[in-house]
Design an enzyme around this catalytic site. Sequence first.
Site, PDB file in Angstrom:
ATOM      1  N   LYS A 247       0.898  -1.413   0.099  1.00 39.49           N
ATOM      2  CA  LYS A 247       0.107  -0.016   0.003  1.00 39.49           C
ATOM      3  C   LYS A 247       0.741   1.009  -0.011  1.00 39.49           C
ATOM      4  O   LYS A 247       0.614   2.242  -0.860  1.00 39.49           O
ATOM      5  CB  LYS A 247      -1.009   0.084   1.182  1.00 39.49           C
ATOM      6  CG  LYS A 247      -1.970   1.163   1.442  1.00 39.49           C
ATOM      7  CD  LYS A 247      -3.026   1.298   2.492  1.00 39.49           C
ATOM      8  CE  LYS A 247      -3.973  -0.019   2.190  1.00 39.49           C
ATOM      9  NZ  LYS A 247      -4.998   0.036   3.235  1.00 39.49           N
ATOM     10  N   GLU A 253      10.097  -5.713   4.006  1.00 39.78           N
ATOM     11  CA  GLU A 253      10.456  -7.130   3.427  1.00 39.78           C
ATOM     12  C   GLU A 253       9.937  -6.914   1.950  1.00 39.78           C
ATOM     13  O   GLU A 253      10.594  -7.655   1.016  1.00 39.78           O
ATOM     14  CB  GLU A 253       9.413  -8.185   3.912  1.00 39.78           C
ATOM     15  CG  GLU A 253       9.665  -8.221   5.455  1.00 39.78           C
ATOM     16  CD  GLU A 253       8.944  -7.457   6.337  1.00 39.78           C
ATOM     17  OE1 GLU A 253       8.799  -7.634   7.628  1.00 39.78           O
ATOM     18  OE2 GLU A 253       8.387  -6.470   5.947  1.00 39.78           O
ATOM     19  N   GLY A 309      -5.354  -5.343   5.421  1.00 39.38           N
ATOM     20  CA  GLY A 309      -4.500  -6.057   4.453  1.00 39.38           C
ATOM     21  C   GLY A 309      -5.002  -7.673   4.373  1.00 39.38           C
ATOM     22  O   GLY A 309      -5.111  -8.271   3.272  1.00 39.38           O
ATOM     23  N   ARG A 310      -5.571  -7.983   5.529  1.00 46.36           N
ATOM     24  CA  ARG A 310      -6.052  -9.410   5.606  1.00 46.36           C
ATOM     25  C   ARG A 310      -7.521  -9.464   5.296  1.00 46.36           C
ATOM     26  O   ARG A 310      -7.857 -10.646   4.822  1.00 46.36           O
ATOM     27  CB  ARG A 310      -5.879  -9.805   6.998  1.00 46.36           C
ATOM     28  CG  ARG A 310      -6.500  -9.042   8.165  1.00 46.36           C
ATOM     29  CD  ARG A 310      -6.365  -9.332   9.540  1.00 46.36           C
ATOM     30  NE  ARG A 310      -6.884  -8.453  10.509  1.00 46.36           N
ATOM     31  CZ  ARG A 310      -6.407  -7.230  10.829  1.00 46.36           C
ATOM     32  NH1 ARG A 310      -5.296  -6.814  10.188  1.00 46.36           N
ATOM     33  NH2 ARG A 310      -7.089  -6.545  11.789  1.00 46.36           N
ATOM     34  N   GLU A 395      -4.715 -12.070  13.646  1.00 45.14           N
ATOM     35  CA  GLU A 395      -4.047 -10.447  13.559  1.00 45.14           C
ATOM     36  C   GLU A 395      -5.618  -9.574  13.950  1.00 45.14           C
ATOM     37  O   GLU A 395      -5.146  -8.632  14.470  1.00 45.14           O
ATOM     38  CB  GLU A 395      -3.483 -10.099  12.254  1.00 45.14           C
ATOM     39  CG  GLU A 395      -3.036  -8.823  12.262  1.00 45.14           C
ATOM     40  CD  GLU A 395      -2.236  -8.714  10.761  1.00 45.14           C
ATOM     41  OE1 GLU A 395      -1.039  -8.928  10.961  1.00 45.14           O
ATOM     42  OE2 GLU A 395      -3.003  -8.148   9.824  1.00 45.14           O
ATOM     43  N   HIS A 426      -1.637 -38.426  10.189  1.00 43.60           N
ATOM     44  CA  HIS A 426      -0.666 -38.914  10.579  1.00 43.60           C
ATOM     45  C   HIS A 426       0.419 -37.891  11.228  1.00 43.60           C
ATOM     46  O   HIS A 426       1.737 -38.455  11.044  1.00 43.60           O
ATOM     47  CB  HIS A 426       0.054 -39.590   9.460  1.00 43.60           C
ATOM     48  CG  HIS A 426      -0.744 -40.718   8.802  1.00 43.60           C
ATOM     49  ND1 HIS A 426      -0.503 -41.992   8.981  1.00 43.60           N
ATOM     50  CD2 HIS A 426      -1.757 -40.790   7.880  1.00 43.60           C
ATOM     51  CE1 HIS A 426      -1.364 -42.661   8.576  1.00 43.60           C
ATOM     52  NE2 HIS A 426      -2.595 -41.951   7.676  1.00 43.60           N
ATOM     53  N   LYS A 546       8.908  -4.217  14.171  1.00 46.74           N
ATOM     54  CA  LYS A 546       9.423  -3.557  13.069  1.00 46.74           C
ATOM     55  C   LYS A 546      10.437  -2.362  13.215  1.00 46.74           C
ATOM     56  O   LYS A 546      11.407  -2.137  12.951  1.00 46.74           O
ATOM     57  CB  LYS A 546       8.268  -3.024  12.249  1.00 46.74           C
ATOM     58  CG  LYS A 546       7.412  -3.732  11.407  1.00 46.74           C
ATOM     59  CD  LYS A 546       6.028  -3.118  10.501  1.00 46.74           C
ATOM     60  CE  LYS A 546       5.341  -4.163  10.032  1.00 46.74           C
ATOM     61  NZ  LYS A 546       4.289  -3.671   9.125  1.00 46.74           N
TER      62      LYS A 546
END
Length: 580
Positions: A247, A253, A309-310, A395, A426, A546
């Site tokens: 954005k 990152e 964002g999510r 979040e 398993h 951050k």
Amino acid sequence: MSPPAATKRRPSNRSTVRDASPAKGPRGAKGGAKPSVKAVRDFRPDRTDAWKRLVGYAKRSDATTLRMLFAKDPKRATKLSIEALDMRVDFSKQRVDDAILGDLLALAEAADVRGRAKAMFAGDRINITEDRAVLHSALRAPRNASIRVDGTNVVGDVHETLARMAAFAKRVRDRRWLGHSGRAITSIVNIGIGGSDLGPAMAYEALRSFSDRNLTFRFVSNVDPTDFSEAIRGLDPATTLFIVSSKTFTTLETMSNAKAARAWCLKAFKGDQKATARHFVAVSTNAEEVSKFGIDTANMFGFWDWVGGRYSMDSAIGLSTMIAIGQSGFAELLGGFRDMDQHFISAPPSRNLPMLMGLVGIWNANFLGAGSVAVLPYDQYLSRFSAYLQQLEMESNGKSVTLDGKPVHWNTCPVIWGQPGTNGQHAFYQMIHQGSWIVPCDFIGFCEPINPVGDQHDQLIANMFAQAEALAFGKTSGEVAAEGVADWLVPHKVFAGNRPSTTILCEALTPRMLGRLIALYEHKVFVQGTIWNVNSFDQWGVELGKVLAKRIIGELAEAKPKLGHDGSTNALIEWYRKRR
């Protein structure tokens, strides 16, 4: 699921709200004037009559097992299952009865879940810490809808962006978008992190069978250079397009990986800066930074501050998804989201899938003490679904203060985890069957296989049904002994049962069904956040790390840094510097 009669005669316990105009101060970390919107309220779920009654039920819950509940009511599975939108959601293996459901519904009424949902859909600024509307529902609204933010109907902007995305996606899919050397793009690499990665990556895996198989899609998120290096392995820079999703276009990152991608691309074109504009597009709102990077802003696709964002995978963040499955497939995906939006806002609470998913989760987390939820899709295409839900749920509701800034006095979001299909059986099912923790499970399956091979799909679904049955009813010591097991071995083979699960059985995994499933969990999160009285739409918890990371990055680069951290962090920095 018919509404318990008890719900109608119980008092509301509605919360007190402050009703005034939205705050107009500056947004962001420093904030402006204290918001006075309706979203700020003095509400404590634990002070409602419904909550207090639920506490009493929980104290007696071990005395009433699922075996007993099914024996008492042979029609329990029919009463506690809902069929809607081509899915059957079976709540009958949850440890609830009419009285518990009645008070859970009363708790939702006390929290005014329906009223606050309408406020969200209308564009009220319910994200009070950032003074923002919460309108992911507008991303899938029909073109003729009207949803206003600050007097502007945002639906027109949404559809304008969708049209631009569709035109661009068609050029790539038709092989008319050419790279710097004149060759068609055949590989797309999405660079983002968090919601800019988890949604697109999950959607591509989920809908891979609907994608253009002649296009290669890869996803980069981790700042670890290995992630980028592996993503570009085997790709040709001349036929690779990067979608950089940020954005602000400053996310550490994402921009580190974007710069690595640009360097890789320019090296192939002998440093010709013009190549950037043919091999990079942006999903961002920062035109200045996008242009500075070398991307033509005509190929910048924006989104809005009322999209978290999510919750953004059906915005321009889904550009890679649209390229993969085409405009019509993406329209079906949006249609699925919209189907569940309509169901959530219109279905009565006792027949409302997100409402009941949220309330059952409240019962398990706050009254039965379950600290985690396993999401178990019996479909390999949903291999990233649990990871996607981790961000969506944790979040959103991983908060410890209420909307009015007071400490919570109840547990909020449980840990979300899981793995697809029989793989999990398993790996960790031993723990959920016989371990000391109670882990509620969501089983997700599909009636129609996408890749039918013999009877393997029947084997898959049989395993899903069997696991839910085993969790619910277990195996008593008497049943084990009757099989001739030695007395000393009997305790080791007993299954306690009475372990709750919900089964979501859908007709087929299509773009539309995926949209419905995602929106089901989105609105479940809203229901729970409303009852817990937390802000489900900010994420300040990611900020401190951050800030400290930027400081430490500088210290790692300095020749003789003056370290001012705690003793452990200082020692780790020094040890790393000596050995890197």
